[in-house]
Motif scaffolding. Sequence first.
Motif, mmCIF file in Angstrom:
data_model
loop_
_atom_site.group_PDB
_atom_site.id
_atom_site.type_symbol
_atom_site.label_atom_id
_atom_site.label_comp_id
_atom_site.label_asym_id
_atom_site.label_seq_id
_atom_site.Cartn_x
_atom_site.Cartn_y
_atom_site.Cartn_z
ATOM 1 N N VAL A 157 0.872 -1.168 0.000
ATOM 2 C CA VAL A 157 0.000 0.000 0.000
ATOM 3 C C VAL A 157 0.912 1.221 0.000
ATOM 4 C CG1 VAL A 157 -1.840 1.237 1.188
ATOM 5 C CG2 VAL A 157 -1.717 -1.261 1.364
ATOM 6 N N PRO A 158 0.977 1.940 -1.129
ATOM 7 C CA PRO A 158 1.866 3.106 -1.186
ATOM 8 C C PRO A 158 1.457 4.161 -0.158
ATOM 9 C CG PRO A 158 1.027 2.547 -3.375
ATOM 10 C CD PRO A 158 0.251 1.736 -2.385
ATOM 11 N N GLY A 159 2.452 4.837 0.374
ATOM 12 C CA GLY A 159 2.193 5.874 1.366
ATOM 13 C C GLY A 159 1.269 6.965 0.867
ATOM 14 N N GLY A 160 1.255 7.225 -0.436
ATOM 15 C CA GLY A 160 0.412 8.273 -0.992
ATOM 16 C C GLY A 160 -0.979 7.813 -1.386
ATOM 17 N N ALA A 161 -1.306 6.550 -1.110
ATOM 18 C CA ALA A 161 -2.628 6.023 -1.473
ATOM 19 C C ALA A 161 -3.705 6.608 -0.565
ATOM 20 C CB ALA A 161 -2.617 4.498 -1.358
ATOM 21 N N ASP A 162 -4.943 6.446 -0.970
ATOM 22 C CA ASP A 162 -6.092 6.833 -0.152
ATOM 23 C C ASP A 162 -6.218 5.807 0.976
ATOM 24 O OD1 ASP A 162 -8.564 7.346 0.993
ATOM 25 O OD2 ASP A 162 -9.710 6.965 -0.849
ATOM 26 N N LEU A 163 -5.475 6.026 2.043
ATOM 27 C CA LEU A 163 -5.405 5.045 3.118
ATOM 28 C C LEU A 163 -6.755 4.832 3.788
ATOM 29 C CD1 LEU A 163 -1.967 6.028 4.703
ATOM 30 C CD2 LEU A 163 -2.449 4.325 2.930
ATOM 31 N N ARG A 164 -7.506 5.885 3.955
ATOM 32 C CA ARG A 164 -8.839 5.763 4.558
ATOM 33 C C ARG A 164 -9.731 4.880 3.674
ATOM 34 N NH1 ARG A 164 -10.124 11.045 6.921
ATOM 35 N NH2 ARG A 164 -8.943 10.148 8.595
ATOM 36 N N GLY A 165 -9.651 5.080 2.364
ATOM 37 C CA GLY A 165 -10.434 4.282 1.427
ATOM 38 C C GLY A 165 -10.006 2.821 1.421
ATOM 39 N N VAL A 166 -8.693 2.583 1.460
ATOM 40 C CA VAL A 166 -8.175 1.208 1.495
ATOM 41 C C VAL A 166 -8.674 0.509 2.751
ATOM 42 C CG1 VAL A 166 -6.093 -0.225 1.678
ATOM 43 C CG2 VAL A 166 -6.129 1.725 0.109
ATOM 44 N N LYS A 167 -8.541 1.181 3.894
ATOM 45 C CA LYS A 167 -8.978 0.579 5.149
ATOM 46 C C LYS A 167 -10.472 0.280 5.125
ATOM 47 C CE LYS A 167 -7.057 2.150 9.033
ATOM 48 N NZ LYS A 167 -6.513 3.091 10.039
ATOM 49 N N ALA A 168 -11.264 1.192 4.568
ATOM 50 C CA ALA A 168 -12.711 0.985 4.501
ATOM 51 C C ALA A 168 -13.050 -0.220 3.619
ATOM 52 C CB ALA A 168 -13.406 2.246 3.983
ATOM 53 N N LEU A 169 -12.381 -0.344 2.480
ATOM 54 C CA LEU A 169 -12.657 -1.471 1.594
ATOM 55 C C LEU A 169 -12.196 -2.792 2.210
ATOM 56 C CD1 LEU A 169 -13.820 -2.514 -1.024
ATOM 57 C CD2 LEU A 169 -11.624 -2.046 -2.120
ATOM 58 N N LEU A 170 -11.060 -2.794 2.869
ATOM 59 C CA LEU A 170 -10.606 -4.006 3.542
ATOM 60 C C LEU A 170 -11.618 -4.444 4.608
ATOM 61 C CD1 LEU A 170 -6.801 -3.222 3.930
ATOM 62 C CD2 LEU A 170 -7.813 -5.048 2.529
ATOM 63 N N ALA A 171 -12.100 -3.490 5.395
ATOM 64 C CA ALA A 171 -13.088 -3.811 6.433
ATOM 65 C C ALA A 171 -14.397 -4.300 5.807
ATOM 66 C CB ALA A 171 -13.336 -2.590 7.313
#
Length: 168
Positions: A132-146
């Motif tokens: 997961v690149p540092g510049g990615a939409d981390l909030r979005g990634v976490k939401a989709l993973l959950a």
Amino acid sequence: MSSPAGPERPPREADQIKVWFRVAPREDGPPPYETEGLWATRLGPDTARVDNVPFLRDGVAEGETVRFRTDDDGVHWAVGRVADSGNCTVRVLPVPDGPLGHDVRAVHERLAGFGLTGEVFSADFPLVALTVPGGADLRGVKALLARGRDEGWWHFEVSCDTDAWRSA
């Protein structure tokens, strides 16, 4: 303008080395393997940049610079991190009887919009290790993973995170 050491050049194949990491025991029992070798680009006599995503070793992400020592057999053993990459490592295992089955392409397709890259452990064990690149939409990634976990698509774990990941 060149530095006294000469112009920077892209890595050569000879600069590629395998750096070995010891895999720590887990809360749920011993690891399936005691070590994991990761490809890396040699940066100096005892430092290298990790070039692929780890499946087993926690606390390491693609792009990080590690220090290693070389044993008498010529094996390079990681001994510490020199510089963080800003990347995170997430492991995703599709639920066999879930909506995705063992389809690792479906895992990649759902996460591809975030710029995640990764590798699959094997056809028999469809564990997907993602950078997961540092510049990615981390909030979005976490939401989709959950969401995927809650809807029975997959199980996941974050094996290397950053302050930005934790605060997203």
